[in-house]
Design an enzyme around this catalytic site. Structure first.
Site, PDB file in Angstrom:
ATOM      1  N   MET A  19      -2.061  -7.367  -7.625  1.00 34.63           N
ATOM      2  CA  MET A  19      -1.403  -8.436  -8.496  1.00 34.63           C
ATOM      3  C   MET A  19      -2.415  -9.601  -9.247  1.00 34.63           C
ATOM      4  SD  MET A  19       1.571  -7.413  -7.913  1.00 34.63           S
ATOM      5  CE  MET A  19       2.390  -6.186  -7.115  1.00 34.63           C
ATOM      6  N   ARG A  20      -3.697  -9.178  -9.504  1.00 32.50           N
ATOM      7  CA  ARG A  20      -4.359  -9.967 -10.083  1.00 32.50           C
ATOM      8  C   ARG A  20      -4.539  -9.510 -11.635  1.00 32.50           C
ATOM      9  NH1 ARG A  20      -7.426 -13.895  -7.652  1.00 32.50           N
ATOM     10  NH2 ARG A  20      -8.988 -13.987  -9.527  1.00 32.50           N
ATOM     11  N   HIS A  76       2.332   0.395 -13.263  1.00 33.90           N
ATOM     12  CA  HIS A  76       3.276  -0.778 -13.614  1.00 33.90           C
ATOM     13  C   HIS A  76       4.755  -0.001 -13.429  1.00 33.90           C
ATOM     14  CE1 HIS A  76       5.034  -4.292 -14.934  1.00 33.90           C
ATOM     15  NE2 HIS A  76       5.889  -3.841 -15.588  1.00 33.90           N
ATOM     16  N   GLY A  93       0.749  -1.147   0.205  1.00 36.15           N
ATOM     17  CA  GLY A  93       0.142  -0.142  -0.078  1.00 36.15           C
ATOM     18  C   GLY A  93       0.830   1.355  -0.057  1.00 36.15           C
ATOM     19  N   SER A  94       2.036   1.184  -0.397  1.00 34.91           N
ATOM     20  CA  SER A  94       2.842   2.472  -0.461  1.00 34.91           C
ATOM     21  C   SER A  94       2.507   3.480  -1.461  1.00 34.91           C
ATOM     22  CB  SER A  94       4.262   2.154  -0.865  1.00 34.91           C
ATOM     23  OG  SER A  94       4.600   1.059  -0.216  1.00 34.91           O
ATOM     24  N   LYS A 108     -11.304 -17.162 -12.960  1.00 35.14           N
ATOM     25  CA  LYS A 108     -11.303 -15.674 -12.917  1.00 35.14           C
ATOM     26  C   LYS A 108     -12.534 -15.080 -12.938  1.00 35.14           C
ATOM     27  CE  LYS A 108      -8.204 -14.063 -16.171  1.00 35.14           C
ATOM     28  NZ  LYS A 108      -7.166 -14.072 -16.942  1.00 35.14           N
ATOM     29  N   ASN A 131      -3.739   0.902 -14.417  1.00 32.85           N
ATOM     30  CA  ASN A 131      -2.737   0.135 -13.445  1.00 32.85           C
ATOM     31  C   ASN A 131      -1.512   0.951 -13.624  1.00 32.85           C
ATOM     32  OD1 ASN A 131      -1.627  -2.112 -12.363  1.00 32.85           O
ATOM     33  ND2 ASN A 131      -0.640  -2.581 -14.162  1.00 32.85           N
TER      34      ASN A 131
HETATM   35  C1  GAR Z   1       4.017  -0.955  -6.918  1.00 33.42           C
HETATM   36  O1  GAR Z   1       5.259  -0.241  -7.302  1.00 33.42           O
HETATM   37  C2  GAR Z   1       3.223  -1.440  -8.057  1.00 33.42           C
HETATM   38  O2  GAR Z   1       3.536  -0.619  -9.118  1.00 33.42           O
HETATM   39  C3  GAR Z   1       3.518  -2.819  -8.292  1.00 33.42           C
HETATM   40  O3  GAR Z   1       4.005  -3.274  -7.209  1.00 33.42           O
HETATM   41  C4  GAR Z   1       4.311  -2.279  -6.208  1.00 33.42           C
HETATM   42  C5  GAR Z   1       3.593  -2.820  -4.872  1.00 33.42           C
HETATM   43  O4  GAR Z   1       4.297  -1.978  -3.984  1.00 33.42           O
HETATM   44  N1  GAR Z   1       2.784  -3.566  -9.030  1.00 33.42           N
HETATM   45  C6  GAR Z   1       3.089  -4.360 -10.133  1.00 33.42           C
HETATM   46  O5  GAR Z   1       4.251  -4.885 -10.085  1.00 33.42           O
HETATM   47  C7  GAR Z   1       1.906  -4.876 -10.834  1.00 33.42           C
HETATM   48  N2  GAR Z   1       2.500  -5.728 -11.843  1.00 33.42           N
HETATM   49  P1  GAR Z   1       3.895  -1.770  -2.345  1.00 33.42           P
HETATM   50  O6  GAR Z   1       3.914  -3.428  -1.666  1.00 33.42           O
HETATM   51  O7  GAR Z   1       4.792  -1.046  -1.607  1.00 33.42           O
HETATM   52  O8  GAR Z   1       2.358  -1.127  -2.199  1.00 33.42           O
END
Ligand code: GAR
Length: 371
Positions: free
Chosen positions: A273-274, A292, A193-194, A248, A290
């Site tokens: 992540m889904r 990325h 959730g950062s 899904k 999204n």
């Molecule tokens: C985020 O940087 C997001 O962009 C990425 O996971 C991180 C989660 O960060 N998402 C993906 O890679 C989706 N393919 P967090 O755990 O600090 O919230």
């Protein structure tokens, strides 16, 4: 016009941040304080940064951040006291709107600055009074020559709202940027959730004033983002965990029903992540964005830390963040915002993740403010 700013210029202590924030508040516009944005991007206070890396490197970061606000922002911008001393900053900012020169009585500013110990010194080798006088002599001509309007705020007036109202009355209405439309936004996250937290911080700083976070969804009750969503006070928090063997589409039906009930204008996937099914994408793909953590199409199909590890392994010069619409093919929808990050010698996986995530947050803000 979408990219039209009112850029507040003026000396240290002239009230650029204070009046700028209140102006944005009264007008319902996004606000950006360049100094605060630099602190956000570098993760350090300006005195800390200049002490560690010097003024020259600070000016480089400032130039990058200022450039960004020229291209991607429409609202009230408080510049730093020295921002427009750099001719590139001056030219870039000039292209994007009007300069409002805040020029209070110098004797009031001087008195205030002599008591203020929080500001980084420009020249610690001379007494503060001399530093203030020298800098004012050097800069006042630039402010005067570049300002489109000049106002004389009373910085001694404790009624900031009233003083700001008076400033606004002196600005021609046709230069005031368009107020972005109010939007209801849902956030989905499976992770820590950062990015979610960063969006709330950005809102506190004055970005995305047009956004109401109406719903938070996670696919795991244990995700750190759930606790953060509670702490941040999001009213509706829904945890929809996939069941064993569930396909899904069936999972997505639950989500679709929820979205029909809450009717968000946009759905932000911040560490979600889904992969969504065609059923979902046909209905909500255009309004689902999204984040990325790479410059797509590079490193598509990968996630989070894996990407930053690869960037370092392949010695990429740049990485970045992409905001894209969602289609059933992984990480392949239309790109709506892409923001670069320089990979520096001292970077490791953690520092890259932090830098890229900040650009995800700014990318979401940039997109939402323009709707
Ligand atoms: C985020 O940087 C997001 O962009 C990425 O996971 C991180 C989660 O960060 N998402 C993906 O890679 C989706 N393919 P967090 O755990 O600090 O919230």
């Amino acid at each position: 016009m979408l990219n039209q700013n009112i850029v507040l210029i003026g000396f240290r202590g002239a009230g650029k941040s204070t009046f700028g924030r209140e102006m944005a508040n009264q007008l319902g516009l996004p606000f950006a304080d360049l100094d605060e944005e630099i602190e956000f991007v570098t993760g350090m206070s300006i005195p800390e940064y200049t002490e560690r890396f010097g003024w020259q490197q600070f000016r480089e970061v400032e130039q990058k951040v200022a450039h960004d606000f020229c291209r991607n922002f429409s609202g009230i911008v408080a510049s730093g006291g020295g921002t427009i001393e750099n001719s590139k900053n001056l030219q870039n900012l000039k292209k994007t709107g009007k300069f409002l020169f805040l020029n209070p009585a110098f004797r009031d500013v001087r008195k205030y600055l002599l008591k203020d110990t929080t500001r980084p010194r420009l020249n610690p080798d001379i007494p503060l009074a001399q530093e203030i006088d020298q800098a004012w002599d050097q800069r006042k001509g630039i402010y005067g020559a570049t300002g489109d309007f000049e106002v004389v705020p009373d910085i001694k007036n404790e009624d900031v709202a009233g003083e700001t109202k008076r400033i606004i009355e002196q600005i021609p209405t046709n230069v005031i940027p368009r107020v972005p439309q109010q939007k209801r936004v849902a956030i989905f996250s499976s992770s820590n959730g950062s990015t979610l937290e960063g969006l709330f911080e950005a809102q506190k700083r004055g970005r995305i004033p047009n956004v109401e976070f109406c719903l938070f969804v996670s696919d795991s009750k244990d995700a750190g983002a759930v606790a953060k969503a509670k702490e941040l006070g999001i009213k509706d928090i829904e945890i929809i965990e996939p069941q064993k063997g569930e396909d899904k589409e069936d999972y997505d039906r639950e989500i679709i029903n929820l979205l029909r009930e809450f009717k968000p204008d946009f759905i932000l996937l911040a560490g979600w992540m889904r992969i969504f099914s065609k059923l979902y994408c046909d209905q909500f793909g255009d309004t689902t964005l999204n984040a990325h953590p790479s410059l797509l199409p590079k490193y598509s199909g990968m996630k989070d830390i894996e990407i930053h590890q690869q960037v370092l392994e392949y010695e990429d010069k740049y990485t970045g963040a992409t905001i894209h619409r969602v289609i059933p093919e992984v990480d392949a929808g239309d790109i709506v915002v892409q923001r670069k990050v320089l990979v520096e010698e001292h970077d490791d996986v953690e520092s890259l993740k932090e830098k890229v995530q900040k650009q995800e947050i700014l990318g979401f803000c940039e997109y939402l403010e323009k709707r």
